[in-house]
Write an enzyme that holds these catalytic residues in place. Structure first.
Site, mmCIF file in Angstrom:
data_model
loop_
_atom_site.group_PDB
_atom_site.id
_atom_site.type_symbol
_atom_site.label_atom_id
_atom_site.label_comp_id
_atom_site.label_asym_id
_atom_site.label_seq_id
_atom_site.Cartn_x
_atom_site.Cartn_y
_atom_site.Cartn_z
ATOM 1 C CD GLU A 54 -13.747 2.700 -7.195
ATOM 2 O OE1 GLU A 54 -14.054 3.573 -8.270
ATOM 3 O OE2 GLU A 54 -14.758 1.836 -6.827
ATOM 4 C CD GLU A 68 -17.764 5.310 -6.637
ATOM 5 O OE1 GLU A 68 -18.423 5.287 -7.233
ATOM 6 O OE2 GLU A 68 -16.696 5.672 -6.757
#
Length: 432
Positions: free
Chosen positions: A348, A237
């Site tokens: 995720e 991320e």
């Protein structure tokens, strides 16, 4: 917690495959032919003998969980851990700094690593029908690359080795990813340091990250405990173009794609070549899918065949434009198309809902009246993340502490009846 913007909707699927009853476990199966091991599918992509989970000799979709708050503690999801240390901070760096006692910090964190996850956790995962574990790790586990200005707990490497061995013993496929990169790749505690100005995007920190990747690649190929590790993630991320918190995101992400990704790719492959690793035994190199919003990860890669490349997609519906109602969430996930860079894993996701409704009776996961909704929404997401060229998922997370919310905690979710203990039931409960 996973931030902040609505995800980009860019995708370039090579093909789309509708789900057919009884075929959802297969990676790609048409007319009885297993396409998974045919290099033509992804231009010699997922064909390594370190490919993905198998069942009865056939490749199957990834079904897994993350070990969040294990090797990178995030206070929002494990506040009892930090409070037990005497910290009241968001990140590990801040916790260690606030203790002002490196020996105490080391002892505290080693106690956490020793007790937070045990061999029984991995056996329990398998009993729930899971076949994969994604292990987020910080760069500071390679202590030689931590400089004097940085404050992190020490002594973690042996606990990582132990966890990987336990996962192997349980028969789980393992993804290890650089969750906390040097200098921090975003302003978030998941990087291990809550850095208001991400410092990852320079040569010094790229070089340190590549040293970590070389170290991890060596472990994967020389330590027998790591023989079930088939995928290594380059960075989790990073900043996204268009996020108002990051005015330099365009140049930072260009630098990452142009400099870090090619260097990281070459570092891993050069190490494997030096070790004499055959091409069909090499690890898959995972980057954030371009839908994440940091640009196309393939843009500057030196190997345009993308041999053993893989991609990481994160989908938290609470941060999307989905209509905030039970049926709205189910409908959104039923129609959700996560195809993009190929092959992609939804690394995720959760059952969490917007902050302004999450504590209301209508969304309470412990309210029996909401059990049917959460089961169907879980099922809808499972089907979306196993559809077509999306090769599976890892839920965030396996365990929390102090949060007391089964929408983020797989074990609590199973116990609360909102996560299906038999994952295959997702295809038969009528969610979509």
């Amino acid at each position: 917690m996973r931030p902040f913007l609505v995800y980009c909707a860019l995708s370039l699927p090579l093909f789309v495959q509708a789900w057919l009853a009884g075929e959802h476990k297969q990676i790609f199966s048409r007319d009885g032919v297993d396409l998974f091991n045919r290099s033509s599918i992804f231009e010699a992509g997922l064909t390594s003998k370190r490919s993905l989970p198998t069942q009865n000799g056939n490749a199957v979709k990834v079904r897994g969980v993350n070990l969040g708050a294990y090797f990178i503690v995030e206070n929002w999801m494990a506040n009892t851990v930090f409070s037990g240390f005497g910290c009241n901070t968001k990140s590990e760096f801040d916790c260690v700094s606030s203790l002002n006692d490196q020996a105490k910090a080391d002892a505290d964190f080693q106690g956490h690593w020793k007790s937070w996850i045990t061999a029984d956790d991995f056996k329990k995962m398998v009993s729930y029908g899971l076949n994969t574990v994604r292990i987020p790790v910080g760069y500071w586990f390679l202590e030689s690359i931590v400089d004097q200005s940085e404050h992190f707990p020490r002594g973690g490497e042996k606990f990582l080795d132990q966890a990987v061995q336990w996962a192997k013993d349980a028969g789980l496929y393992v993804i290890i990813e650089l969750h906390g990169a040097p200098g921090a790749q975003a302003t978030d505690a998941f990087t291990g340091q809550y850095n208001p100005s991400p410092g990852f995007f320079d040569t010094y920190n790229y070089d340190r990250a590549c040293t970590w990747l070389e170290w991890m690649t060596n472990k994967i190929h020389t330590n027998p405990a790591y023989s079930s590790v088939g995928m290594i993630g380059l960075v989790n991320e990073p900043v996204r173009i268009g996020d108002s918190r990051y005015p330099d995101a365009s140049s930072q992400t260009l630098s990452m794609r142009e400099n870090y990704y090619p260097k990281a790719w070459t570092t891993i492959r050069n190490k494997e070549n030096a070790l004499g690793i055959a091409k069909d035994q090499q690890v898959h190199i995972q980057m954030m899918d371009k839908k994440w919003g940091s640009g196309d990860p393939n843009e500057f890669l030196p190997d345009k065949t993308f041999w053993h490349a893989a991609y990481d997609d994160h989908e938290y519906v609470k941060y999307t434009s989905a209509s905030v109602s039970h049926q709205g969430y189910i409908d959104f996930s039923c129609k959700d198309d996560r195809s993009g860079n190929v092959p992609v894993i939804v690394g995720e996701w959760s059952l969490s809902v917007p902050d302004n409704v999450q504590n209301t009776d209508d969304w309470n996961p412990n309210n029996a009246a909401n059990k049917d909704f959460y089961q169907k929404w879980f099922a809808a997401q499972v089907m979306a993340y196993e559809k077509g060229d999306v090769i599976g998922w890892t839920f965030w997370s396996w365990k929390t502490s102090g949060l007391n919310d089964p929408r983020w905690d797989y074990q609590m979710g199973v116990d609360a009846g909102i996560i299906l203990k038999n994952i295959d039931d997702a295809y038969s409960i009528g969610a979509c």
